[in-house]
Design an enzyme around this catalytic site. Structure first.
Site, short mmCIF file in Angstrom:
data_model
loop_
_atom_site.label_atom_id
_atom_site.label_comp_id
_atom_site.label_asym_id
_atom_site.label_seq_id
_atom_site.Cartn_x
_atom_site.Cartn_y
_atom_site.Cartn_z
CB THR A 170 52.49 -30.89 68.57
OG1 THR A 170 53.82 -30.68 69.03
CG2 THR A 170 52.43 -32.15 67.72
N GLY A 171 51.08 -28.02 69.27
CA GLY A 171 51.13 -26.79 70.05
C GLY A 171 51.42 -25.57 69.21
N GLY A 201 53.49 -19.04 70.38
CA GLY A 201 54.93 -19.10 70.57
C GLY A 201 55.73 -19.57 69.37
CB ILE A 202 58.86 -21.58 69.24
CG1 ILE A 202 59.77 -20.58 69.98
CG2 ILE A 202 59.66 -22.32 68.17
CD1 ILE A 202 60.90 -21.22 70.76
N GLY A 203 56.00 -22.55 68.15
CA GLY A 203 55.22 -23.41 67.28
C GLY A 203 54.41 -22.63 66.26
CB SER A 251 65.15 -25.62 75.65
OG SER A 251 65.69 -24.54 76.41
CE1 TYR A 304 61.27 -25.95 78.79
CE2 TYR A 304 63.45 -25.02 79.19
CZ TYR A 304 62.36 -25.22 78.35
OH TYR A 304 62.37 -24.70 77.09
#
Length: 261
Positions: A13-14, A18-20, A139, A152
Site C-alpha cells: 500500500t502506498g 518512498g519506503i513503499g 517507525s 505521528y
C-alpha cells in the site's frame, strides 16, 4: 539468495513513493507480482513502470472501505495474496496544543485505518488458505516518542500494538504478522523537509542534517539518512522468514538505545 517469492502476489500500500516504492521494487526484483495503490493513475503508472513489468498500479483509496475492497478484488483476480505490506502513512512537525480533533482523526485514518481495512480482507483469506505474511511499516518514533510529532508517534505506537494483536490470531497457522520500524530515511518527503529546514535556518542541507544528528538524534550510530533500498531488503527478509512472527524488526540506524529488537 532466493527468498521464494517468484510468481507470488504482493500488495504494497502506498507503494508509489518512498519506503513503499523501495519495498515494491525489491519484491519485483525477486520475481514477485507486485500491486501498489494510490489516488492518481498517472503517478501510479509512472511508479509501476519504474518498478518493473510485473507491477500493477491500482487507483484505490484505503481511507474508505470501498477502496480496500477494490484493491483486494484486483489482487484476487491475479491470484492469492501471499504478502501484504501496510505502508501508508503521513507525518508532519506540529505543536500538540494546536493540533485539532479533525487532524488527529486524519492521522488515525491514514496511519491505522488504511491498514486495518485492507488487512481485515486479506488476512481472513490468508488464514482460510493457511498461508501468508503481513508487515506493518511503523517507525522508530513509535518507541522514541517525539514531542513535536505527537500524533505521528502515537499512531505509529498503536501500529505496533495492532501488528502484535493480529499476530496472536495466527497461532498454529502458517500466517505471520510482523512490524518493521525504520529510522529517518532519505525519502522524497524527508528530503523535502530537510531542504525546507535548511532554507529556514540559512544553512546547507548537509549542515542541517549534521545539526539534526547532533541535537535531535545524537544516539544514532550511522549519523546519516538511511537509503530506502535498505528497507526494501529488510522487509523482504522479514516477511519471508518463517521463524519471525509477532516481532518488531528495528532498522533505525541504532537511534534507540536498546539491545532488544
Amino acid at each position: 539468495m532466493d527468498f521464494g517469492v517468484t510468481g507470488k502476489i504482493v500488495i504494497v500500500t502506498g507503494g508509489a513513493t518512498g519506503i513503499g516504492h523501495a519495498i515494491a521494487k525489491t519484491f519485483h526484483e525477486e520475481g514477485a507480482i507486485v500491486i501498489i495503490n494510490g489516488r492518481d493513475q498517472a503517478k501510479l503508472d509512472k511508479a509501476a513502470t519504474a518498478i518493473g513489468t510485473r507491477c500493477h498500479g491500482v487507483v484505490a483509496d484505503l481511507m474508505a472501505a470501498e477502496g480496500a475492497i477494490r484493491l483486494a478484488e484486483f489482487a484476487a483476480r491475479l491470484g492469492p495474496v501471499s504478502f501484504l505490506v501496510n505502508n501508508i502513512g503521513v507525518f508532519d512537525v506540529n505543536d500538540f496544543f494546536e493540533v485539532s480533533d479533525e487532524r488527529w482523526m486524519d492521522y488515525f485514518q491514514h496511519n491505522l485505518m488504511t491498514a486495518i481495512r485492507i488487512s481485515r480482507i486479506v488476512m481472513k483469506e490468508m488464514l482460510a488458505r493457511d498461508d501468508g505474511s503481513i508487515a506493518f511499516i511503523s517507525s522508530e518514533a513509535a518507541i522514541r516518542s517525539i514531542g513535536n510529532m505527537v500524533p505521528y508517534s502515537v499512531t505509529k505506537t498503536a501500529m505496533l500494538g495492532l501488528s502484535r494483536s493480529l499476530a496472536e490470531l495466527t497461532r498454529g497457522t502458517n500466517v505471520r504478522v510482523n512490524s518493521y520500524m525504520p529510522g529517518t530515511t532519505a525519502t522524497e518527503s524527508v528530503e523535502t523537509y530537510f531542504d525546507g529546514l535548511a532554507q529556514q535556518q540559512g544553512k546547507t542541507v548537509e549542515q542541517a542534517l549534521a545539526d539534526f544528528y547532533r541535537d535531535v538524534q545524537p544516539s544514532n550510530l550511522t549519523q546519516k539518512l538511511i537509503d530506502p533500498a535498505m528497507h526494501g531488503r529488510g522487509v523482504v527478509q522479514l516477511m519471508t522468514n518463517a521463524a519471525m512472527n509477532g516481532v518488531c524488526h528495528r532498522a533505525d540506524g541504532g537511534t534507540i538505545r536498546s539491545i532488544f529488537g
